[in-house]
Design a protein around this motif. Sequence first.
Motif, PDB file in Angstrom:
ATOM      1  N   GLN A  47      28.170  65.933  19.318  1.00  0.00           N
ATOM      2  CA  GLN A  47      27.311  66.572  20.426  1.00  0.00           C
ATOM      3  C   GLN A  47      27.428  65.863  21.510  1.00  0.00           C
ATOM      4  O   GLN A  47      28.056  64.493  21.750  1.00  0.00           O
ATOM      5  N   HIS A  48      26.965  66.289  22.732  1.00  0.00           N
ATOM      6  CA  HIS A  48      27.293  65.562  24.024  1.00  0.00           C
ATOM      7  C   HIS A  48      26.813  64.293  24.304  1.00  0.00           C
ATOM      8  O   HIS A  48      27.666  63.528  24.773  1.00  0.00           O
ATOM      9  N   VAL A  49      25.964  63.908  23.578  1.00  0.00           N
ATOM     10  CA  VAL A  49      25.444  62.356  23.624  1.00  0.00           C
ATOM     11  C   VAL A  49      26.425  61.590  22.896  1.00  0.00           C
ATOM     12  O   VAL A  49      26.771  60.445  23.447  1.00  0.00           O
ATOM     13  N   SER A  50      26.835  62.030  21.563  1.00  0.00           N
ATOM     14  CA  SER A  50      27.865  61.335  21.024  1.00  0.00           C
ATOM     15  C   SER A  50      29.277  61.293  21.578  1.00  0.00           C
ATOM     16  O   SER A  50      30.002  60.201  21.292  1.00  0.00           O
ATOM     17  N   ARG A  51      29.494  62.283  22.190  1.00  0.00           N
ATOM     18  CA  ARG A  51      30.636  62.363  22.851  1.00  0.00           C
ATOM     19  C   ARG A  51      30.769  61.214  24.155  1.00  0.00           C
ATOM     20  O   ARG A  51      31.744  60.765  24.349  1.00  0.00           O
ATOM     21  N   ARG A  52      29.729  61.461  24.767  1.00  0.00           N
ATOM     22  CA  ARG A  52      29.494  60.160  25.861  1.00  0.00           C
ATOM     23  C   ARG A  52      29.826  58.921  25.416  1.00  0.00           C
ATOM     24  O   ARG A  52      30.538  57.984  25.758  1.00  0.00           O
ATOM     25  N   ALA A  53      28.963  58.699  24.270  1.00  0.00           N
ATOM     26  CA  ALA A  53      29.134  57.420  23.546  1.00  0.00           C
ATOM     27  C   ALA A  53      30.433  56.871  23.107  1.00  0.00           C
ATOM     28  O   ALA A  53      30.887  55.771  23.270  1.00  0.00           O
ATOM     29  N   ALA A  54      31.074  58.013  22.447  1.00  0.00           N
ATOM     30  CA  ALA A  54      32.387  57.702  22.013  1.00  0.00           C
ATOM     31  C   ALA A  54      33.619  57.495  23.039  1.00  0.00           C
ATOM     32  O   ALA A  54      34.494  56.500  22.842  1.00  0.00           O
ATOM     33  N   VAL A  55      33.401  58.385  23.929  1.00  0.00           N
ATOM     34  CA  VAL A  55      34.398  58.103  25.199  1.00  0.00           C
ATOM     35  C   VAL A  55      34.142  56.863  25.778  1.00  0.00           C
ATOM     36  O   VAL A  55      35.127  56.162  26.331  1.00  0.00           O
ATOM     37  N   LEU A  56      33.053  56.450  25.979  1.00  0.00           N
ATOM     38  CA  LEU A  56      32.586  55.119  26.662  1.00  0.00           C
ATOM     39  C   LEU A  56      33.206  53.930  25.671  1.00  0.00           C
ATOM     40  O   LEU A  56      33.832  53.013  26.174  1.00  0.00           O
ATOM     41  N   ALA A  57      32.964  54.051  24.631  1.00  0.00           N
ATOM     42  CA  ALA A  57      33.513  53.201  23.429  1.00  0.00           C
ATOM     43  C   ALA A  57      35.037  53.019  23.458  1.00  0.00           C
ATOM     44  O   ALA A  57      35.550  51.752  23.560  1.00  0.00           O
ATOM     45  N   ILE A  58      35.729  53.954  23.543  1.00  0.00           N
ATOM     46  CA  ILE A  58      37.153  54.030  23.536  1.00  0.00           C
ATOM     47  C   ILE A  58      37.732  53.363  25.093  1.00  0.00           C
ATOM     48  O   ILE A  58      38.562  52.658  24.701  1.00  0.00           O
TER      49      ILE A  58
END
Length: 219
Positions: A47-58
């Motif tokens: 979901q969009h929040v998880s995508r933001r979080a994952a991209v930030l973490a990467i």
Amino acid sequence: MKKPVSTPRLDQLYHRYLDTEESAAYIRGVSEHYLLTTLERLAGAGQHVSRRAAVLAIGFLGDYSHTPILGRALHDRDRAVRLIADNGIRNLWRRDGNQRQQEKLNVIVRLNDSQHHNEAIAAANELLEEAAWFAEVWNQRAIGHFATNRWEDAANDCHQTLELNAYHFGAAVGMGHCYLEMDDPFAALECFRRAVKLNPDLEDVRAQIDYLQRTLEGK
């Protein structure tokens, strides 16, 4: 009665990061609960929040090999994901090679940032003798060449950067400016178009494309 939907831990960590801006705590929390392979999957399918979080973490935890993940995120339908990817991918480009080579690159970056371009070029020449595959070194040498009016050398280095790192929109933009300085607007236009294909949110480059198209059509 429906069971309440629980918020994924990654989303919780991300919201906490937005509240506190404590990157170290975010990195630690993500590292304790997620593998990079899981983050790669969530960067494109969550979901969009998880995508933001994952991209930030990467962007924090990944290395150069994760460039394609963030390169694809530059085209995400969510603008926040794209902005986070734009920032993160630039950091990944510096994380190729071993630690000593990365430290040498950081010196070159600082030399360019402080307008010591000839020193940056010399240091890049030295590093490229042992790490000719390090795309960001070519890009930094291109920056030095451009700043010292060596347009053709800079364009060649931008081209080599893109040969090694096909996602390097910065090198595509830089090559476009080199061609403008060499009075080749057609080649510059192609470079700028390539840049926005890689990163659609380069609004200044889009404006440059529109200007060049109007100028060339008027000739």
